[in-house]
Structures are given as structure tokens and as C-alpha cells.
Design an enzyme around this catalytic site. Structure first.
Site: not given
Length: 480
Positions: A299, A15-16, A239-240
Site C-alpha cells: 500500500n 473521496s467519491s 475490497h475495491d
């Protein structure tokens, strides 16, 4: 006077995105956000896609901001979400569109793959949680619908790797993100070439896997000319979640982490993967982490649901108002499965919640407060269920939960998590992904001896608050 070494984390979520500078000062890590931009999906050629060109232009804008502020970083690292990728042809030009994981092209691909290799055997090879949008299903969908793209492809790049390529001209695949594809063998910690051949996916497009701390290269000349300085690009855990877990502010192995953002990722760190049938039945994943650690987690749909519901409300509520609305409706009884596929990309999240309650013969939420509480309550109960599963699979009891990332600011959800799990819940740091990204760069620069020292520094550098329930009310106090 000693010159400050700045490190830049470019952390891009669904989203950001944000550019965050980090540096060491008096034995503590300091961070400052210098640029932020929006991200989201676009419809293109009948699919939900990422606007990669705009994302890259925003990266450039943030780099220009560094120059404007005269805070030139020693290195930069880019992290994003997992599973999504692009293909390059022999001239290193983009093939097709950057289709997003929320697109429906993967529908039915699991059944087709399981006709080639069973779900049980697949998990035994890679230990990755089945999610219908995993790269393996996306690539198989591409093979079924646009085989010409795969036949022309010479390079496979995950999103942050492609952004690195645009900056440096260098192609390097990174290990932690690669494991989200469900195409990396958990034992060899390399691409599963035998599996790729079984699926008729060309093996030549997959390059050598590099670990976090690896140098990608320096800016291309045209980038130097545009932003006004040269800089080394370093691989963080791209990967965040891999970066976020690095920022868990403890070295205690008696704790569970919850990386809370658009997605919630809940689990523990392990040194060896668990690809057993019991683990598969519980649907845990063994994603690669820093220095070949494993992120053993699940997840969960996470704050995605809340983000979409808020967009549909006519009034733009503050967070305090949202908590108040939810608290008013705290006796609403219906529970939804937050991981149901109907919540992945609905036209209306509110209607999707109502439809689920109708389908499961539960009370239908009518007010905004009931919608909010239904989601909050369902998320917290999901967290509690996963805690029980982790303890069952590992045969170990954990006493703490560390909530990190932007979602740790949601005090109402923290309260419910403490209530349902019965664990000590600690919230912070907020910008965990960016901090983990910066930590990787600092470890490469030998600012820290090892991850243990880095985490000790994180713990004393950022607010970490303990959440408790006192007479039904939530409160937090700063531990530092």
C-alpha cells in the site's frame, strides 16, 4: 431482439462513489456511469467518521436513477475501501460510530498488541502488511476505550457488508475484504479464532466467510417500494483493490499491477501466500483475491496527497496545468517518504510536505510547481523501489507494469514511473474497480467461462495505452 442483461457496480471510494452499469455487446464489455456522488470524512464525537447514512441514501438515489432510465440491473455488487467496519447488536442495530481508518485512535495499539503476540508471529499467521489503521488495531483500540460496545456486539460487518445488509436484511462476510483486517489466517483462509482469543476480541461476532460470486439476497420489500424494482445483491470482491485487480487487462504473469487512486496498490498475483520473514521485512501484504488468489502488494499513499494539495491551491488548475507546473519544477531535488504517517490525515498537506523536508534537512519547496513535483517524483521513485523489492523477493524479473484505475489518467506520473522503473508501462482501464465488480457478477451469471476469458474480453473492450519517453517528452498510443 435479445434483452440486454445489465449489471450494476456500486463502487465507493474514500473521496467519491459511482454507480456504473455494465453489459456485454458484440463480444465486448460496455460500461456507463449513471450516478456519482461525493464521499468524505466527518468529525463526530471526537473522531473522524464515515457518514454511513448518507452513503446509503446515495446508493438508493443511484438505484432510482436506474429505474428512471429503465435500465434495471440483473444484479448489483458493492465494493468499498478495506479495514473499516461497524458492529451490530442483538437487534441488528448499529453500535457506536463508523470510525474511519484515518482517525488517530489506533496510535500506540501496535505496541500493546505486540506485548501479546510478536509482530513476526502475527505476520507469519496472516501475511498482512503492517498498517497502523488495520482493523486489528482499530478493534483493539475499541476494546481499550469502549469495551462496552464489543460486549454488546453480535455481528462484525465491513462497510460494504453493512450496506448489503441495509439493502437485503442479510448478513454475510466476504473473504477478500476480511483479509484486510489482519485477522484472517493465511493458511486456513478463515478467521484466526486463536488470535482473536489471544487479543480478547469476541469470536462470535465474526461470521462465515463467503467468496466473490456469492448471492447475498434480494432487496427487502421497503427497498423495492422505494426504488421501484427488485434485484439480487451479489458479492463482488468487496475490497475495491480486489475488484480492480480482476480488471488487469492481461493473463501474462510477467507483469506488475499498480492500482492507482486515493491509494496506490502495487504488486503481483500469486497462488500461495508468502508469510516469510523476508517478506515481512519488506512489508508486503498477502491480501485475499478472487478464487483464493493472493494479491501480493504494498500500500502506498497514492493520489491522496495530490488530491489534498490541489484543494489547498488558490486556483483550480486543470490537469494539463498541473502537469505543466510540475514539469517546470522538474529539477527540484527533495524526496519525501510518501508513506510517512504525517501524510495520513494532516490539516495541511502542503505544510506536511514542507515539514518533512525540514525534518530531513532537505530543500523546502516554495512554489506550487515544486510542491507538485516533489510529490510526483517521490511517488514514482517509491514505485521503482517497490518494483525492485518485488523482483528481489520473488527472484524474478518483470517486464511490464499495468496501471489501472483513475490514477492511470495522470500522464505525468505515468511518465515518471516509466522513467524510474525502466519497464513497459501500460495505462488503463480507468474504471478498473467497477469493471472488476461487474466481471464478478458476469462470472456468476456464466457470461464468461472463467477469469482468463473475462480478462481477454477486458483487453479488447477498453483503451489500454502504452507510455513511453521520447526525447524527454511523454506520449501514449492506444493499443486497441
Amino acid at each position: 431482439m435479445k434483452q440486454i442483461k445489465y449489471y450494476l457496480a456500486i463502487d465507493i471510494g474514500a473521496s467519491s462513489g459511482r454507480h456504473i452499469l455494465g453489459w456485454l455487446e458484440n463480444g465486448k464489455i460496455r460500461i456507463e456511469e449513471i450516478y456519482r456522488f461525493e464521499n468524505g470524512l466527518i468529525e463526530k464525537n471526537g473522531h473522524l467518521c464515515w457518514n454511513i447514512d448518507r452513503l446509503f441514501s446515495e446508493i438508493i438515489n443511484g438505484l432510482k436513477k436506474c429505474k428512471e432510465l429503465n435500465r434495471i440491473p440483473t444484479s448489483i455488487g458493492i465494493d468499498t475501501w478495506g479495514v473499516d467496519f461497524v458492529l451490530l447488536d442483538k437487534n441488528q442495530q448499529l453500535l457506536g460510530d463508523s470510525v474511519a481508518y484515518r482517525d488517530n485512535r489506533t496510535e500506540g495499539m501496535d505496541t500493546k498488541i505486540y506485548n501479546i503476540i510478536s509482530e513476526k508471529e502475527l505476520y507469519n499467521r496472516n501475511g498482512i502488511q503492517k498498517l497502523i489503521f488495520n482493523t486489528i488495531y482499530q478493534l483493539f483500540a475499541l476494546k481499550e476505550t469502549q469495551p462496552e460496545l464489543l460486549s454488546q456486539a453480535e455481528h462484525f460487518l465491513m462497510v460494504p457488508e453493512y450496506l448489503n445488509f441495509l439493502l437485503t436484511g442479510k448478513i454475510k462476510n466476504e473473504y477478500t475484504n476480511a483479509t484486510t483486517t489482519q485477522l484472517v489466517n493465511a493458511e486456513t483462509q478463515d478467521w484466526d479464532y486463536e488470535l482473536l482469543e489471544k487479543l480478547s476480541i469476541p469470536t462470535k461476532i465474526f461470521g462465515k466467510l463467503h467468496m466473490p460470486k456469492t448471492s447475498v439476497g434480494n432487496f427487502k420489500q421497503n427497498i423495492i417500494d422505494e426504488v421501484g424494482f427488485d434485484c439480487e445483491v451479489v458479492l463482488p470482491a468487496t475490497h475495491d483493490t480486489g475488484s480492480a485487480v480482476l480488471a488487469v487487462p492481461t493473463n501474462d504473469d510477467n507483469s506488475i499491477y499498480l492500482s492507482s487512486g486515493t491509494w496506490s496498490l502495487m504488486g503481483i498475483e500469486r497462488l500461495i501466500p508468502d508469510c516469510t520473514e523476508i517478506s515481512r521485512q519488506h512489508n508486503f501484504t498477502n491480501e485475499g483475491g478472487y478464487h483464493y488468489r493472493y494479491r501480493y502488494l504494498k500500500n502506498i499513499m497514492g493520489m491522496w496527497m495530490m488530491q489534498n494539495v490541489r484543494k489547498e491551491f488558490h486556483h483550480k488548475y486543470s490537469f494539463t496545468e498541473l502537469f505543466t507546473l510540475a514539469d517546470i519544477a522538474k529539477y527540484f531535488p527533495s524526496i519525501i517518504d510518501v508513506n510517512d504517517e504525517s501524510f495520513l490525515a494532516p490539516k495541511s498537506m502542503i505544510q506536511a510536505v514542507k515539514n518533512y523536508c525540514i525534518k530531513t534537512n532537505q530543500e523546502i519547496p516554495q512554489t506550487e510547481g515544486e510542491i507538485l513535483y516533489c510529490i510526483y517524483n517521490s511517488l514514482a521513485k517509491c514505485y521503482a523501489d517497490i518494483v525492485k523489492e518485488i523482483e528481489e523477493v520473488t527472484n524474478k524479473t518483470y517486464s511490464k507494469i499495468h496501471i489501472i484505475g483513475g490514477g492511470c489518467q495522470d500522464i505525468f506520473l505515468n511518465r515518471l514511473t516509466a522513467k524510474y522503473t525502466g519497464k513497459d508501462v501500460f495505462a488503463g482501464p480507468i474504471e478498473a474497480t467497477a469493471i472488476g465488480n461487474i466481471i464478478c457478477q458476469m462470472l456468476k451469471a456464466k457470461d464468461f467461462q472463467d477469469l482468463i476469458e473475462a480478462r481477454e474480453t477486458i483487453a479488447k473492450s477498453f483503451d489500454v495505452r502504452k507510455a513511453e519517453i521520447i526525447e524527454g517528452r511523454f506520449w501514449e498510443y492506444n493499443l486497441n
